[in-house]
Design an enzyme around this catalytic site. Structure first.
Site, PDB file in Angstrom:
ATOM      1  CG  ASP A   1       5.871  46.554  -3.821  1.00  0.00           C
ATOM      2  OD1 ASP A   1       5.335  46.404  -2.704  1.00  0.00           O
ATOM      3  OD2 ASP A   1       7.072  46.871  -3.961  1.00  0.00           O
TER       4      ASP A   1
ATOM      5  CE  LYS B   1       7.427  50.758   3.547  1.00  0.00           C
ATOM      6  NZ  LYS B   1       8.460  51.353   4.372  1.00  0.00           N
TER       7      LYS B   1
ATOM      8  CG  PHE C   1      12.061  51.766  -2.882  1.00  0.00           C
ATOM      9  CD1 PHE C   1      13.382  52.112  -3.124  1.00  0.00           C
ATOM     10  CD2 PHE C   1      11.776  50.982  -1.775  1.00  0.00           C
ATOM     11  CE1 PHE C   1      14.401  51.696  -2.271  1.00  0.00           C
ATOM     12  CE2 PHE C   1      12.791  50.565  -0.920  1.00  0.00           C
ATOM     13  CZ  PHE C   1      14.097  50.929  -1.168  1.00  0.00           C
TER      14      PHE C   1
HETATM   15  C1  LIG Z   1       6.590  49.662  -2.268  1.00  0.00           C
HETATM   16  C2  LIG Z   1       7.728  49.076  -1.483  1.00  0.00           C
HETATM   17  N1  LIG Z   1       8.169  47.845  -1.783  1.00  0.00           N
HETATM   18  C3  LIG Z   1       9.168  47.266  -1.110  1.00  0.00           C
HETATM   19  C4  LIG Z   1       9.812  47.924  -0.091  1.00  0.00           C
HETATM   20  C5  LIG Z   1      10.939  47.254   0.644  1.00  0.00           C
HETATM   21  O1  LIG Z   1      10.520  46.855   1.904  1.00  0.00           O
HETATM   22  P1  LIG Z   1      11.592  46.482   3.037  1.00  0.00           P
HETATM   23  O2  LIG Z   1      12.309  47.733   3.406  1.00  0.00           O
HETATM   24  O3  LIG Z   1      10.744  45.917   4.164  1.00  0.00           O
HETATM   25  O4  LIG Z   1      12.501  45.451   2.464  1.00  0.00           O
HETATM   26  C6  LIG Z   1       9.401  49.216   0.271  1.00  0.00           C
HETATM   27  C7  LIG Z   1      10.075  49.957   1.342  1.00  0.00           C
HETATM   28  O5  LIG Z   1       9.981  51.165   1.475  1.00  0.00           O
HETATM   29  C8  LIG Z   1       8.331  49.808  -0.446  1.00  0.00           C
HETATM   30  O6  LIG Z   1       7.894  51.045  -0.164  1.00  0.00           O
END
Ligand SMILES: Cc1ncc(COP(=O)(O)O)c(C=O)c1O
Length: 399
Positions: free
Chosen positions: A226, A255, A141
């Site tokens: 990520d 986050k 994700f």
């Molecule tokens: C690993 C990861 N990357 C990216 C995102 C996307 O972040 P945002 O919701 O702040 O755009 C998330 C959101 O849950 C995530 O868990």
């Protein structure tokens, strides 16, 4: 709105907001530490923390003070000028990571967009545009903007949004042979969460991330981690990848970086970061003084002696208590996790358990259909863990 009842508020929310979320029928109005309260005065133990955002707990005094003082001093001026809190936070992140430079933005998806652009631009400068493809993982994700959602491999997130940007290849997580089969002369990088979050708290096999690193080095590919969910102390390390003997070339954060103030960051090594020159990438709000004040308070607290250690100790205690539960409940299949990023895989769908836990005063959620996810504030106590485990025990008895 001040005198609306909870029911009226929920109805108004359903009337005026886009229906993009399936929300639980409570209105949260206040938070303190690991607790939140709803509009009817009910108290909840928050083991979700805004989905791994409020890692220092709600209304952490240091973050509150930093935001208040910064709001009274300077809120926003744009990146046309130097901003002292931005420079200070970038320096601190660089001093405590593999990276040489930082670009600030507002969310995880925006950080991912930046990472994709940076990897492509780096390859473009070296090879003139023939290498642009990024290999990403199934059950990953990365966010909801067009490129981030395309990097996210699952079809269900793509449906109806085509045409999607080109240049992504998907392989199963934790499978080196699949990576080797997917790589081509078009590949410029590999994007991976060190521990998959939304995919159900999936921890890679020993050696996987190291092999990915070597694979990238041998072929001059960029390795992008990520760490939007795993970063900022969540796993008991400042960044999750520190557990393994491996560093990325690019890393995304968001986050918990702002503990609730929307804040993202893109970090990279010098030779990569240097391909972003004036005109290549930007963000109006990215790195504004308010966000930087929050980020600074978060980083300083995480770096204080004892914070990460506490997360590791509480994580171990929590997981051992969940293992006990597993012994008593047939519907519990497996406990997984690092630090306070913990998953409990069930043999049944988890939605009902989440709802029942909420009714008993515990906030959690479910990922991947049947994995209960626990990402509480890192400041939780043993008593908080015991309370959460008792509630889960009660709820699981009803399964
Ligand atoms: C690993 C990861 N990357 C990216 C995102 C996307 O972040 P945002 O919701 O702040 O755009 C998330 C959101 O849950 C995530 O868990």
């Amino acid at each position: 709105m001040g005198n609306m009842t909870t029911e009226e508020l929920i109805q108004a929310g359903n009337r005026y907001l886009f229906g993009t979320y399936r929300r639980f029928p409570i209105v949260l109005v206040r938070g303190q530490g690991a607790r939140v309260w709803d509009s009817d005065g009910r108290e909840y133990l928050d083991f979700l923390a805004g989905i791994a955002v409020c890692s220092l707990g709600h209304s952490h005094p240091r973050v509150v003070r930093a935001l208040r003082e910064q709001a009274e001093t300077l809120t926003h001026v744009s990146n046309l000028y130097y901003i002292e809190p931005q420079i200070r936070l970038a320096k601190l992140l660089v001093e405590h990571s593999f990276a040489d430079r930082v670009f600030f933005c507002n969310s995880g998806a925006e950080a991912i967009e930046g990472a994709i652009k940076l990897a492509r631009r780096f390859a473009y400068e070296r090879t003139g545009g023939s290498r642009y493809e990024i290999i990403t993982m199934e059950n990953s994700f990365h966010g909801r903007t067009l490129a981030a959602v395309t990097a996210t491999a699952q079809k269900k997130y793509h449906e109806g949004f085509e045409p999607l940007p080109e240049g992504f290849r998907y392989v199963p997580f934790d499978d080196m042979a699949a990576v080797a089969a997917a790589v081509s002369e078009k590949t410029c990088g590999i994007l991976v969460e060190p521990i998959q979050g939304e995919g159900g708290i999936r921890i890679p096999s020993p050696g996987y991330l190291e092999e990915l690193r070597k694979f990238c080095d041998d072929r001059e590919l960029l390795l992008i981690f990520d760490e939007v969910q795993t970063g900022m102390g969540r796993t008991g390390h400042l960044f999750a990848h520190e557990e393994w003997d491996v560093e990325p070339d690019i890393m995304t954060l968001a986050k918990a970086l702002g503990n609730g103030y929307p804040l993202g960051a893109l970090l990279a090594r010098e030779h990569i970061a240097s391909v972003f020159v004036p005109g290549t990438h930007a963000s109006t709000f990215g790195g504004n003084p308010l966000g930087m004040a929050a980020g600074m308070a978060v980083m300083e607290t995480l770096l204080e002696k004892g914070t990460l250690e506490h997360c590791r100790v509480m994580g171990e205690y929590f997981r051992s208590q969940l293992e006990n539960l597993k012994g008593h409940h047939e519907t519990v299949r497996q406990i997984r996790g690092r630090g306070l990023m913990v998953g409990m895989e069930l043999t049944v769908a988890g939605d009902n358990t989440v709802l029942k836990a909420m009714k008993r005063g515990l906030l959690i959620n479910c990922t991947g259909g049947n994995v209960l996810r626990f990402v509480p504030p890192l400041i939780i106590t043993k008593a908080d863990v015991d309370e959460a485990v008792n509630i889960l025990d009660e709820v699981l008895k009803e399964e």
